[in-house]
Enzyme design. Structure first.
Site, PDB file in Angstrom:
ATOM      1  N   LYS A  14       0.839  -1.220   0.000  1.00  0.00           N
ATOM      2  CA  LYS A  14       0.000   0.000   0.000  1.00  0.00           C
ATOM      3  C   LYS A  14       0.865   1.258   0.000  1.00  0.00           C
ATOM      4  O   LYS A  14       0.661   2.161  -0.811  1.00  0.00           O
ATOM      5  CB  LYS A  14      -0.932   0.028   1.230  1.00  0.00           C
ATOM      6  CG  LYS A  14      -1.846  -1.177   1.347  1.00  0.00           C
ATOM      7  CD  LYS A  14      -2.793  -1.051   2.520  1.00  0.00           C
ATOM      8  CE  LYS A  14      -2.115  -1.064   3.882  1.00  0.00           C
ATOM      9  NZ  LYS A  14      -1.645  -2.391   4.322  1.00  0.00           N
ATOM     10  N   ARG A  89      -9.489   0.921   8.493  1.00  0.00           N
ATOM     11  CA  ARG A  89      -9.074  -0.422   8.900  1.00  0.00           C
ATOM     12  C   ARG A  89     -10.145  -1.123   9.730  1.00  0.00           C
ATOM     13  O   ARG A  89      -9.932  -2.261  10.144  1.00  0.00           O
ATOM     14  CB  ARG A  89      -7.801  -0.316   9.742  1.00  0.00           C
ATOM     15  CG  ARG A  89      -6.521  -0.769   9.027  1.00  0.00           C
ATOM     16  CD  ARG A  89      -5.359  -0.517   9.968  1.00  0.00           C
ATOM     17  NE  ARG A  89      -4.162  -1.242   9.658  1.00  0.00           N
ATOM     18  CZ  ARG A  89      -3.152  -0.756   8.933  1.00  0.00           C
ATOM     19  NH1 ARG A  89      -3.235   0.430   8.384  1.00  0.00           N
ATOM     20  NH2 ARG A  89      -2.064  -1.470   8.742  1.00  0.00           N
ATOM     21  N   ARG A 128      11.785  -5.978   5.161  1.00  0.00           N
ATOM     22  CA  ARG A 128      11.776  -4.545   5.453  1.00  0.00           C
ATOM     23  C   ARG A 128      12.302  -4.290   6.867  1.00  0.00           C
ATOM     24  O   ARG A 128      12.993  -3.312   7.117  1.00  0.00           O
ATOM     25  CB  ARG A 128      10.350  -3.973   5.308  1.00  0.00           C
ATOM     26  CG  ARG A 128      10.290  -2.475   5.598  1.00  0.00           C
ATOM     27  CD  ARG A 128       8.946  -1.859   5.247  1.00  0.00           C
ATOM     28  NE  ARG A 128       7.882  -2.339   6.128  1.00  0.00           N
ATOM     29  CZ  ARG A 128       6.606  -2.000   5.999  1.00  0.00           C
ATOM     30  NH1 ARG A 128       6.223  -1.195   5.027  1.00  0.00           N
ATOM     31  NH2 ARG A 128       5.707  -2.465   6.835  1.00  0.00           N
ATOM     32  N   ARG A 134      11.675  -0.808  12.190  1.00  0.00           N
ATOM     33  CA  ARG A 134      10.315  -0.892  12.750  1.00  0.00           C
ATOM     34  C   ARG A 134      10.169  -2.160  13.572  1.00  0.00           C
ATOM     35  O   ARG A 134      10.317  -3.270  13.062  1.00  0.00           O
ATOM     36  CB  ARG A 134       9.281  -0.879  11.615  1.00  0.00           C
ATOM     37  CG  ARG A 134       8.920   0.512  11.161  1.00  0.00           C
ATOM     38  CD  ARG A 134       7.956   0.499   9.998  1.00  0.00           C
ATOM     39  NE  ARG A 134       6.699  -0.199  10.272  1.00  0.00           N
ATOM     40  CZ  ARG A 134       5.665  -0.187   9.450  1.00  0.00           C
ATOM     41  NH1 ARG A 134       5.736   0.504   8.313  1.00  0.00           N
ATOM     42  NH2 ARG A 134       4.562  -0.823   9.745  1.00  0.00           N
ATOM     43  N   ARG A 146      -0.468  -9.219  13.436  1.00  0.00           N
ATOM     44  CA  ARG A 146      -1.015  -8.152  12.570  1.00  0.00           C
ATOM     45  C   ARG A 146      -1.912  -8.758  11.487  1.00  0.00           C
ATOM     46  O   ARG A 146      -2.948  -8.208  11.149  1.00  0.00           O
ATOM     47  CB  ARG A 146       0.134  -7.362  11.919  1.00  0.00           C
ATOM     48  CG  ARG A 146       0.853  -6.456  12.899  1.00  0.00           C
ATOM     49  CD  ARG A 146       2.208  -6.030  12.388  1.00  0.00           C
ATOM     50  NE  ARG A 146       2.141  -5.157  11.234  1.00  0.00           N
ATOM     51  CZ  ARG A 146       3.206  -4.868  10.484  1.00  0.00           C
ATOM     52  NH1 ARG A 146       4.386  -5.375  10.767  1.00  0.00           N
ATOM     53  NH2 ARG A 146       3.083  -4.050   9.461  1.00  0.00           N
TER      54      ARG A 146
HETATM   55  P1  B4P Z   1       3.997  -1.943   2.133  1.00  0.00           P
HETATM   56  O1  B4P Z   1       3.051  -3.033   1.817  1.00  0.00           O
HETATM   57  O2  B4P Z   1       4.060  -0.782   1.239  1.00  0.00           O
HETATM   58  O3  B4P Z   1       3.657  -1.627   3.622  1.00  0.00           O
HETATM   59  P2  B4P Z   1       2.204  -1.197   4.098  1.00  0.00           P
HETATM   60  O4  B4P Z   1       1.196  -2.254   3.760  1.00  0.00           O
HETATM   61  O5  B4P Z   1       1.946   0.174   3.628  1.00  0.00           O
HETATM   62  O6  B4P Z   1       2.415  -1.088   5.608  1.00  0.00           O
HETATM   63  P3  B4P Z   1       1.724  -1.674   6.885  1.00  0.00           P
HETATM   64  O7  B4P Z   1       0.323  -2.135   6.660  1.00  0.00           O
HETATM   65  O8  B4P Z   1       2.705  -2.651   7.429  1.00  0.00           O
HETATM   66  O9  B4P Z   1       1.796  -0.499   7.885  1.00  0.00           O
HETATM   67  P4  B4P Z   1       0.965   0.781   8.259  1.00  0.00           P
HETATM   68  O10 B4P Z   1       1.987   1.836   8.273  1.00  0.00           O
HETATM   69  O11 B4P Z   1      -0.268   1.015   7.467  1.00  0.00           O
HETATM   70  O12 B4P Z   1       5.442  -2.512   2.129  1.00  0.00           O
HETATM   71  C1  B4P Z   1       5.843  -3.753   2.688  1.00  0.00           C
HETATM   72  C2  B4P Z   1       7.164  -4.194   2.118  1.00  0.00           C
HETATM   73  O13 B4P Z   1       6.937  -4.892   0.905  1.00  0.00           O
HETATM   74  C3  B4P Z   1       8.146  -3.067   1.761  1.00  0.00           C
HETATM   75  O14 B4P Z   1       9.411  -3.401   2.226  1.00  0.00           O
HETATM   76  C4  B4P Z   1       8.109  -3.000   0.246  1.00  0.00           C
HETATM   77  O15 B4P Z   1       9.339  -2.599  -0.307  1.00  0.00           O
HETATM   78  C5  B4P Z   1       7.789  -4.420  -0.134  1.00  0.00           C
HETATM   79  N1  B4P Z   1       7.046  -4.488  -1.389  1.00  0.00           N
HETATM   80  C6  B4P Z   1       6.054  -3.666  -1.783  1.00  0.00           C
HETATM   81  N2  B4P Z   1       5.584  -4.041  -3.001  1.00  0.00           N
HETATM   82  C7  B4P Z   1       6.310  -5.141  -3.364  1.00  0.00           C
HETATM   83  C8  B4P Z   1       6.300  -6.002  -4.518  1.00  0.00           C
HETATM   84  N3  B4P Z   1       5.454  -5.818  -5.553  1.00  0.00           N
HETATM   85  N4  B4P Z   1       7.155  -7.043  -4.545  1.00  0.00           N
HETATM   86  C9  B4P Z   1       8.014  -7.257  -3.531  1.00  0.00           C
HETATM   87  N5  B4P Z   1       8.096  -6.478  -2.417  1.00  0.00           N
HETATM   88  C10 B4P Z   1       7.241  -5.437  -2.335  1.00  0.00           C
HETATM   89  O16 B4P Z   1       0.468   0.402   9.739  1.00  0.00           O
HETATM   90  C11 B4P Z   1       1.345   0.114  10.814  1.00  0.00           C
HETATM   91  C12 B4P Z   1       0.565   0.039  12.129  1.00  0.00           C
HETATM   92  O17 B4P Z   1      -0.036   1.336  12.421  1.00  0.00           O
HETATM   93  C13 B4P Z   1      -0.610  -0.923  12.199  1.00  0.00           C
HETATM   94  O18 B4P Z   1      -0.205  -2.244  12.504  1.00  0.00           O
HETATM   95  C14 B4P Z   1      -1.448  -0.280  13.336  1.00  0.00           C
HETATM   96  O19 B4P Z   1      -0.918  -0.568  14.602  1.00  0.00           O
HETATM   97  C15 B4P Z   1      -1.285   1.204  13.090  1.00  0.00           C
HETATM   98  N6  B4P Z   1      -2.347   1.774  12.235  1.00  0.00           N
HETATM   99  C16 B4P Z   1      -2.151   2.312  10.988  1.00  0.00           C
HETATM  100  N7  B4P Z   1      -3.322   2.730  10.474  1.00  0.00           N
HETATM  101  C17 B4P Z   1      -4.284   2.437  11.387  1.00  0.00           C
HETATM  102  C18 B4P Z   1      -5.694   2.602  11.410  1.00  0.00           C
HETATM  103  N8  B4P Z   1      -6.351   3.125  10.376  1.00  0.00           N
HETATM  104  N9  B4P Z   1      -6.379   2.179  12.514  1.00  0.00           N
HETATM  105  C19 B4P Z   1      -5.732   1.659  13.555  1.00  0.00           C
HETATM  106  N10 B4P Z   1      -4.390   1.473  13.602  1.00  0.00           N
HETATM  107  C20 B4P Z   1      -3.664   1.851  12.527  1.00  0.00           C
END
Ligand code: B4P
Length: 190
Positions: A14, A89, A128, A134, A146
């Site tokens: 995302k 979420r 990552r 993190r 998670r």
């Molecule tokens: P991403 O996939 O980009 O990470 P993310 O989903 O955005 O992050 P996440 O869900 O973990 O965290 P968030 O900050 O929202 O990347 C993952 C990895 O994959 C990277 O290293 C990337 O390089 C790699 N990658 C991406 N695309 C790829 C591909 N095509 N091929 C190979 N590798 C690839 O949330 C963190 C925490 O914040 C939550 O657990 C919660 O505690 C809190 N939080 C956030 N929003 C909330 C909400 N709305 N309500 C309540 N709590 C919340």
């Protein structure tokens, strides 16, 4: 106005794809994860509370993230549109987002859901975690928690948008560019 919800489990891509969408469509990127991490970095009371929950892989309370998004919508009234990354979420957050947008006389254009198998998610997040520092990416059991939280509290959000005929699903496997191509197609469809 183009308002996109980018949806998927932790590690689906995302944040990665949001950065590309922002460049292509000049939208404002609202990531609740990034907003919360900024609060932690700034050492605010909100950040301190959020850190304990985030490090354990749990969700931060709805009212906290809804309040943060509400402030951002109010301070970006002239924006051409938004990409919501990691929000909503829960069903409560989805309802609140509709109400907030309604107050600004706009609505969600489409919700794009990224599908990625669980083992790939775990591998990506552990990878990552080696670089990001993190805490929530460094421990496999926290990552599994998670994913459990996602299945139990977040996946229902997909149905919320399905009921509004706004949900599109794409394959999140492949190179970052391949996935971005699928997202652009979905945006054009909408
Ligand atoms: P991403 O996939 O980009 O990470 P993310 O989903 O955005 O992050 P996440 O869900 O973990 O965290 P968030 O900050 O929202 O990347 C993952 C990895 O994959 C990277 O290293 C990337 O390089 C790699 N990658 C991406 N695309 C790829 C591909 N095509 N091929 C190979 N590798 C690839 O949330 C963190 C925490 O914040 C939550 O657990 C919660 O505690 C809190 N939080 C956030 N929003 C909330 C909400 N709305 N309500 C309540 N709590 C919340």
């Amino acid at each position: 106005m183009l308002n996109i919800v980018l949806f998927g489990p932790p590690g689906a891509g995302k944040g990665t794809q949001s950065n590309l969408i922002v460049k292509e469509y000049q939208l404002i990127h609202l990531s609740t994860g990034d907003l919360l991490r900024s609060e932690i970095q700034a050492g605010t009371p909100l950040g301190e509370k959020a850190k304990t929950l985030m490090d354990a892989g749990k969700l931060v309370p709805d009212e906290v993230v809804i309040g943060m998004i509400s402030n951002k919508l109010d301070s970006n009234k002239e924006a051409p549109g938004f990409i919501f990354d990691g929000f909503p979420r829960t069903s409560e957050q989805a309802k609140a987002l509709d109400e907030l947008l309604n107050n600004h006389n706009v609505s969600i254009t489409t919700m794009i859901s990224m599908k990625v198998p669980e083992q790939e998610l775990i591998d990506r997040l552990l990878e990552r975690g080696k670089e990001s520092g993190r805490a929530d990416d460094q421990n496999e059991s926290v990552i599994k928690d998670r994913l459990k939280v996602y299945r139990e509290q977040t996946e229902v959000v997909k149905e919320y948008y399905q009921r509004q005929n706004k949900s599109q699903e794409i394959d999140g496997l492949g190179t970052i560019d391949e996935v971005f191509g699928r997202i652009k197609n979905a945006i054009e469809q909408a």
